[in-house]
Design a protein around this motif. Sequence first.
Motif, short mmCIF file in Angstrom:
data_model
loop_
_atom_site.label_atom_id
_atom_site.label_comp_id
_atom_site.label_asym_id
_atom_site.label_seq_id
_atom_site.Cartn_x
_atom_site.Cartn_y
_atom_site.Cartn_z
N ASN A 135 -6.91 -2.70 0.05
CA ASN A 135 -6.14 -1.49 1.01
C ASN A 135 -6.56 -1.58 2.59
N LYS A 160 -4.61 -4.15 3.83
CA LYS A 160 -3.16 -4.12 3.79
C LYS A 160 -2.79 -3.02 4.93
N SER A 208 0.84 -1.12 -0.16
CA SER A 208 0.20 0.28 0.05
C SER A 208 0.69 1.21 0.38
#
Length: 652
Positions: free
Chosen positions: A394, A397, A338
């Motif tokens: 994301n 993450k 990310s």
Amino acid sequence: MNKISIVGLNSEKSWLVKDIMDLGVVEVSSQDSKLADPEWLSYVKKDGNEDAVLNYDSKISKINDVLITLEGYDTSKKPLFSTRRLVSSKEFDSMVDNINDVEGNVAKVVELSKSYNNLCSEQNKLETSILSLKPWVKYELPLEFRETIYTSIFIGVVPSVIDVDRLKSDLDQETDKYVIDILASDKEQYYITTICLTKEKDDVYEVLKQFGFNNAEFKDLTGTASENIALYEKRLKEISESKSAIEKNFSEYVQYKEEIQAYYDYLTIEKDKNKILGNMLKTDTTFYLQGWIPDSSKEQIGSVLKKYECWFEISEPEEGEPYPILLNNNSFSQPFESITELYSLPSPTSIDPTSIMAPFYMMFFGLMLADVGYGAIISGACFIILRKFNIEGNLKKMMKMFFYCGLATIFWGIMFGSYFGDALTTIARVMFNGDFAIKPIWINPITEPMTLLIFSLLFGVVHLFVGMGIKAYMDIRDGHPLDALFDIGFWYGFIIGIALWLFGNSVIAGSNVVGKWMTIVFGIGLILTQGREKEGLISKLFSGVLSLYGITSYLSDVLSYSRLLALGLATGVISSVVSVLGSLGGTGIFASILLVVVLLIGHTFNIAINSLGTFVHAARLQYVEFFGKFYEGGGDAFNPFMKKTKYIKITK
């Protein structure tokens, strides 16, 4: 990443597209460029059905509006994070089997929304009309009544800046047979009526015009202003009752929200299936598809294509040919993708730096926050979120990344002896009148800042050298080993030589001599090689000498790592200040309560503001100092053809 070309029969196309979508490993490329080639154009034409795609888009937009409406009447408890429901493929198929029922519910909600919006529009119109009529409430004649046999009536407004006495005086000069009445006023205008003899109305109107008079128009209104306002208010009451009834109906349809969401996802899938056909070419009996697949998916896609007896070819990208980027890292490094994606994906000629960057980012973050309590809160919160919510993408993450960063924060907190700063010591003194302290395993940064500064700069040198090493690897990989030696190896020697020359004796006696000769030798090497691209001996040497000025750039980069000390001190100093403020009450019950309140507020503020600063500055050290040594961004993300649903995650 590999390029794949597929030729198959049109009769099998719809099933093949479905299976490819289920696999979710093929990015289908547009073939528009081939349609500009006369040779291709003589054999193929563009596939696709744009009308079907537009039709699906229209339905999806309508259902989205329906879901937004129902969301407003859904009183059920909302989760902290919105996640997709897990539904098996079989369950999803059964959910969309009842499409007619779902479409019926959608149509009813759409009809209700239409009625509701019409009522809202009428309500706004009536409220505006009431506001426009209120200044005329004192006017007791019907609004449409403008003259009698012998008199004329002017109803209108004049600006509020006029002198009313002067207006009356000017009218007095024209006639004494008139009546002017100021019904109301506001910041902008006076609302007036004037009655005069019909034979004198032109003279009176001329005077009024000189003061900016404008006739008030009441289209199609009959009766007095008060009568019309009463009628409007009665209608508003009816509208309010009708809206309440519709809102109740909306609430009754909330129970169908999940079915409508499934229908939304079903339409999205069908739209994508039709849309992807626009990237394909076809003849009367066959279709052609070209795209990209990851190395690891060759066997999967191969078995599907063989099932439909397709011809296919999988090959490496041609030299210089751009291809989509798919980051592929191990379970530890993957969350830090990310950070890379926030900057830019690597170009096809660059390298994915995530796995090398990850430990540096984690340790930098921990070093700048450096508190056991803060790290435990960050890691604990992320762990709970990851366990309790089925978050994806994301966000998932980032949660994993902050979990690791929290662990690093705990590590550095133990090294520096920081447990919510010195809160434990303060609590022991205020609440228990005791003397308790946890000593740092390494140093206390507040009392030994120079030690931490030197460590931060050395940590930065290692970080920069790793970045330069990656650049050397890329040069060797691309067949330029001498570039790696001249542009990286010589700078390694030159920088290390200067460091030994200046500071070597404080570590190893006599190493300054080694450093001096290293500086001279590698400096000469840089002078002789850094201008090698120039024409002429003098230009080469001149550019080589100028290149030595680059040492200032390296020095600037190294000094940038002093922020590791600065942010670490900021966190520690604020924690200490919070403890001091909390202990100002002395000892006892009230002092203990004051201490708890101050600690809660102070540390909440400290962890919030410094976590944000740490996140930003740890990323900044990667983007500017580390990536600046080797990284080439600008890559396009791998975008596979797959089921991109919004509300439901379909499992096998």
